[in-house]
Design a protein around this motif. Sequence first.
Motif, PDB file in Angstrom:
ATOM      1  N   ALA A 191       0.994  -1.383   0.023  1.00  0.00           N
ATOM      2  CA  ALA A 191      -0.136  -0.007  -0.009  1.00  0.00           C
ATOM      3  C   ALA A 191       0.838   1.497   0.031  1.00  0.00           C
ATOM      4  CB  ALA A 191      -0.871  -0.036   1.311  1.00  0.00           C
ATOM      5  N   GLU A 192       1.974   1.297   0.660  1.00  0.00           N
ATOM      6  CA  GLU A 192       2.964   2.261   1.059  1.00  0.00           C
ATOM      7  C   GLU A 192       3.850   2.342  -0.340  1.00  0.00           C
ATOM      8  OE1 GLU A 192       3.023   4.837   2.987  1.00  0.00           O
ATOM      9  OE2 GLU A 192       0.853   4.116   3.852  1.00  0.00           O
ATOM     10  N   ASN A 193       3.757   1.485  -1.311  1.00  0.00           N
ATOM     11  CA  ASN A 193       4.711   1.471  -2.268  1.00  0.00           C
ATOM     12  C   ASN A 193       6.110   1.305  -2.020  1.00  0.00           C
ATOM     13  OD1 ASN A 193       4.316   1.538  -5.079  1.00  0.00           O
ATOM     14  ND2 ASN A 193       5.336   3.452  -5.304  1.00  0.00           N
ATOM     15  N   TRP A 194       6.285   0.459  -0.983  1.00  0.00           N
ATOM     16  CA  TRP A 194       7.524   0.198  -0.515  1.00  0.00           C
ATOM     17  C   TRP A 194       8.398  -1.210  -1.759  1.00  0.00           C
ATOM     18  CZ3 TRP A 194       7.321  -0.723   5.430  1.00  0.00           C
ATOM     19  CH2 TRP A 194       7.114   0.635   5.988  1.00  0.00           C
ATOM     20  N   VAL A 195       7.431  -1.689  -2.197  1.00  0.00           N
ATOM     21  CA  VAL A 195       7.797  -2.728  -2.991  1.00  0.00           C
ATOM     22  C   VAL A 195       6.506  -2.695  -4.042  1.00  0.00           C
ATOM     23  CG1 VAL A 195       8.706  -4.264  -1.257  1.00  0.00           C
ATOM     24  CG2 VAL A 195       6.349  -4.380  -1.753  1.00  0.00           C
ATOM     25  N   ARG A 196       7.105  -3.286  -5.328  1.00  0.00           N
ATOM     26  CA  ARG A 196       6.006  -3.344  -6.373  1.00  0.00           C
ATOM     27  C   ARG A 196       6.067  -4.633  -6.989  1.00  0.00           C
ATOM     28  NH1 ARG A 196       6.740   2.038  -8.340  1.00  0.00           N
ATOM     29  NH2 ARG A 196       8.847   1.608  -8.788  1.00  0.00           N
ATOM     30  N   ARG A 197       4.948  -5.185  -7.410  1.00  0.00           N
ATOM     31  CA  ARG A 197       5.033  -6.390  -8.032  1.00  0.00           C
ATOM     32  C   ARG A 197       5.396  -6.323  -9.476  1.00  0.00           C
ATOM     33  NH1 ARG A 197       1.686 -10.065  -5.596  1.00  0.00           N
ATOM     34  NH2 ARG A 197      -0.060  -9.437  -4.039  1.00  0.00           N
ATOM     35  N   GLN A 198       6.437  -7.536  -9.719  1.00  0.00           N
ATOM     36  CA  GLN A 198       6.699  -7.473 -11.021  1.00  0.00           C
ATOM     37  C   GLN A 198       5.679  -8.096 -11.931  1.00  0.00           C
ATOM     38  OE1 GLN A 198       9.454  -6.071 -11.740  1.00  0.00           O
ATOM     39  NE2 GLN A 198      11.081  -6.993 -10.551  1.00  0.00           N
ATOM     40  N   PRO A 199       5.543  -7.639 -13.295  1.00  0.00           N
ATOM     41  CA  PRO A 199       4.492  -8.444 -14.040  1.00  0.00           C
ATOM     42  C   PRO A 199       4.675  -9.725 -14.294  1.00  0.00           C
ATOM     43  CG  PRO A 199       5.756  -6.469 -15.265  1.00  0.00           C
ATOM     44  CD  PRO A 199       6.024  -6.559 -13.775  1.00  0.00           C
ATOM     45  N   GLY A 200       3.815 -10.490 -14.038  1.00  0.00           N
ATOM     46  CA  GLY A 200       3.978 -11.804 -14.481  1.00  0.00           C
ATOM     47  C   GLY A 200       4.954 -12.697 -13.639  1.00  0.00           C
ATOM     48  N   SER A 201       5.025 -12.442 -12.241  1.00  0.00           N
ATOM     49  CA  SER A 201       5.965 -13.165 -11.701  1.00  0.00           C
ATOM     50  C   SER A 201       5.680 -13.030  -9.913  1.00  0.00           C
ATOM     51  CB  SER A 201       7.413 -12.586 -11.822  1.00  0.00           C
ATOM     52  OG  SER A 201       8.198 -13.004 -10.983  1.00  0.00           O
ATOM     53  N   ARG A 202       6.094 -13.718  -9.523  1.00  0.00           N
ATOM     54  CA  ARG A 202       5.880 -13.396  -7.726  1.00  0.00           C
ATOM     55  C   ARG A 202       6.947 -12.630  -7.289  1.00  0.00           C
ATOM     56  NH1 ARG A 202       6.176 -19.067  -5.567  1.00  0.00           N
ATOM     57  NH2 ARG A 202       6.243 -18.087  -3.577  1.00  0.00           N
ATOM     58  N   ALA A 203       8.016 -12.107  -8.099  1.00  0.00           N
ATOM     59  CA  ALA A 203       9.021 -11.441  -7.682  1.00  0.00           C
ATOM     60  C   ALA A 203       8.661 -10.051  -7.327  1.00  0.00           C
ATOM     61  CB  ALA A 203      10.263 -11.367  -8.794  1.00  0.00           C
ATOM     62  N   LEU A 204       9.356  -9.318  -6.441  1.00  0.00           N
ATOM     63  CA  LEU A 204       8.959  -7.974  -5.926  1.00  0.00           C
ATOM     64  C   LEU A 204      10.315  -7.016  -6.356  1.00  0.00           C
ATOM     65  CD1 LEU A 204       7.232  -8.629  -2.530  1.00  0.00           C
ATOM     66  CD2 LEU A 204       6.311  -7.928  -4.602  1.00  0.00           C
ATOM     67  N   GLU A 205       9.738  -5.843  -6.894  1.00  0.00           N
ATOM     68  CA  GLU A 205      10.707  -4.853  -6.903  1.00  0.00           C
ATOM     69  C   GLU A 205      10.829  -3.727  -5.860  1.00  0.00           C
ATOM     70  OE1 GLU A 205      11.498  -0.833  -9.723  1.00  0.00           O
ATOM     71  OE2 GLU A 205       9.805  -2.358 -10.144  1.00  0.00           O
ATOM     72  N   ILE A 206      11.930  -3.713  -5.035  1.00  0.00           N
ATOM     73  CA  ILE A 206      11.970  -2.691  -4.039  1.00  0.00           C
ATOM     74  C   ILE A 206      12.178  -1.476  -4.238  1.00  0.00           C
ATOM     75  CG2 ILE A 206      12.801  -2.422  -1.707  1.00  0.00           C
ATOM     76  CD1 ILE A 206      13.994  -5.380  -1.496  1.00  0.00           C
ATOM     77  N   THR A 207      11.262  -0.329  -4.166  1.00  0.00           N
ATOM     78  CA  THR A 207      11.453   0.998  -4.630  1.00  0.00           C
ATOM     79  C   THR A 207      12.600   1.733  -3.573  1.00  0.00           C
ATOM     80  OG1 THR A 207       9.757   1.768  -2.980  1.00  0.00           O
ATOM     81  CG2 THR A 207       9.090   0.770  -5.076  1.00  0.00           C
ATOM     82  N   PRO A 208      12.831   2.678  -4.163  1.00  0.00           N
ATOM     83  CA  PRO A 208      13.770   3.622  -3.098  1.00  0.00           C
ATOM     84  C   PRO A 208      13.041   3.898  -1.970  1.00  0.00           C
ATOM     85  CG  PRO A 208      13.902   4.406  -5.457  1.00  0.00           C
ATOM     86  CD  PRO A 208      12.992   3.320  -5.418  1.00  0.00           C
ATOM     87  N   LYS A 209      11.918   4.208  -1.798  1.00  0.00           N
ATOM     88  CA  LYS A 209      11.221   4.604  -0.857  1.00  0.00           C
ATOM     89  C   LYS A 209      11.263   3.331   0.348  1.00  0.00           C
ATOM     90  CE  LYS A 209       6.454   5.946   0.795  1.00  0.00           C
ATOM     91  NZ  LYS A 209       5.292   6.079   0.541  1.00  0.00           N
ATOM     92  N   GLY A 210      11.063   2.193  -0.411  1.00  0.00           N
ATOM     93  CA  GLY A 210      11.133   0.891   0.398  1.00  0.00           C
ATOM     94  C   GLY A 210      12.430   0.756   1.005  1.00  0.00           C
ATOM     95  N   THR A 211      13.467   1.076   0.304  1.00  0.00           N
ATOM     96  CA  THR A 211      14.908   0.792   0.705  1.00  0.00           C
ATOM     97  C   THR A 211      14.996   1.487   2.075  1.00  0.00           C
ATOM     98  OG1 THR A 211      15.498   0.309  -1.716  1.00  0.00           O
ATOM     99  CG2 THR A 211      17.171   0.896   0.099  1.00  0.00           C
TER     100      THR A 211
END
Lengths: 231, 231
Positions: A200-220
């Motif tokens: 919800a806070e956009n710390w991580v984003r879902r990668q399209p078509g995968s369970r992998a997550l991208e960690i945003t700068p804000k999340g870092t």
Amino acid sequence: MVTTNALAEIASLIGEPARAAMLQALMDGRALTAGELSRVAAITPQTASGHLAQLAASGLIAVTAQGRHRYHRLAGPQVARLLESMMLVAVGRQIKPPRTGPRDEAMRRARTCYDHFAGRLGVGLAEAMMTQGWIEIGEEAAMLTSAGSDRLKQAGIPLPDIIRTPRRATPLCSLCLDWSERRPHIAGVLGAALCAHALAENWVRRQPGSRALEITPKGTRSFRDIFCIEA
Amino acid sequence: MVTTNALAEIASLIGEPARAAMLQALMDGRALTAGELSRVAAITPQTASGHLAQLAASGLIAVTAQGRHRYHRLAGPQVARLLESMMLVAVGRQIKPPRTGPRDEAMRRARTCYDHFAGRLGVGLAEAMMTQGWIEIGEEAAMLTSAGSDRLKQAGIPLPDIIRTPRRATPLCSLCLDWSERRPHIAGVLGAALCAHALAENWVRRQPGSRALEITPKGTRSFRDIFCIEA
DNA sequence: CAGATGTTACGGTCGGCACCGAACGATCAT
DNA sequence: ATGATCGTTCGGTGCCGACCGTAACATCTG
């Protein structure tokens, strides 16, 4: 016995490669259409539809119709648990870890496990919370301490009522053995709350078509400031 | 991904009725011979031998040769967990509970679940220990309190070191949702310790050819005196 | 209404695998 | 040694089910 045949039935449903691929694709907890799932499994839509009908009839997945789409999702956390424990056995079985491609690397870094974090992020969070005394980790379960509860509340992470009310201590967060890291990460109610808030806070984003997550700068930043980990 | 095919492979191994029956027979944690297992699955020894070879090759079961017998047992607790969670899904799936025969009744009353108690006995123990404040039960885990630790020690039930040392509280006993009672019972280290002690002290006896347990008069007394339950 | 997209139903083909009978090793008893 | 029990290997048979055509049905869009 009630379950001798039922057991085999469930297992053989998962035992078909195409169905297994579709179930695995649903492991991120989201609902997908039959078309998407057919592409994931590399089969024609008709065949996929048949498989999905079987899975739904057996109660492994749930279906909700919406317009001309039919969304399929895992029937519940227990099914996700089942699949996760299966992966654990499958991984423990193989001798040498095969090539780790870039796609695999993203999964190992951070991913969702139905409704909570897994991969290095999940394991790191669990470890950090333990060393700081927010949770206590046993062999097969973890417990949120009152200090941890306070700190999370202070950081603005909403916890469900069951956890928040501090009747002494709350053994509410079960552990889930990570199949890539082979170390426990936080599942259960607490794990779900953390993951939901991070999304919800956009710390991580879902990668399209995968369970992998991208960690945003804000999340870092957040992970460093709140949990003192370098994600 | 490492596991897309491995997942299906594991599942399809369990998905064959004969293999499922044999695995289920091994759920009590003991080691059985190939002949016994072939009778359990109602197939010829040759066929059973082939199945067992597959299961062993995939790491689901472990084999130890002893004289002219070859003893087969589950490869580890993770396999037992996997099967247990599968039963849970299988049970949750069916609408109406079928006829409960006498054999089924014995299973529902008391049985082993790999290395701990299940059935009404297991669920009753968990509930009794909770109401007396020996453990605290959360949604997915339980925790042994220092009072509980003291009381068990006083009752002469040996606990492993990890549990015994009371560093505040010990979240060591995971919960296992009972497939017949649909309520949690105590698994994990604590569950294994309880079960082992009860078997050693002859509180319960294994039924031949089944996971069901017979509660001895001595056991009935002990369960009443120590845990205040009528087993 | 027509076209596009997504889902379900049916019939036929084909590959995989569970099963058994028979025969062969291995181990223990007499 | 000889018989008896336990386990595995091999070859052949037969069935179940996954798959894809083709085709019909439902739903949204232009």
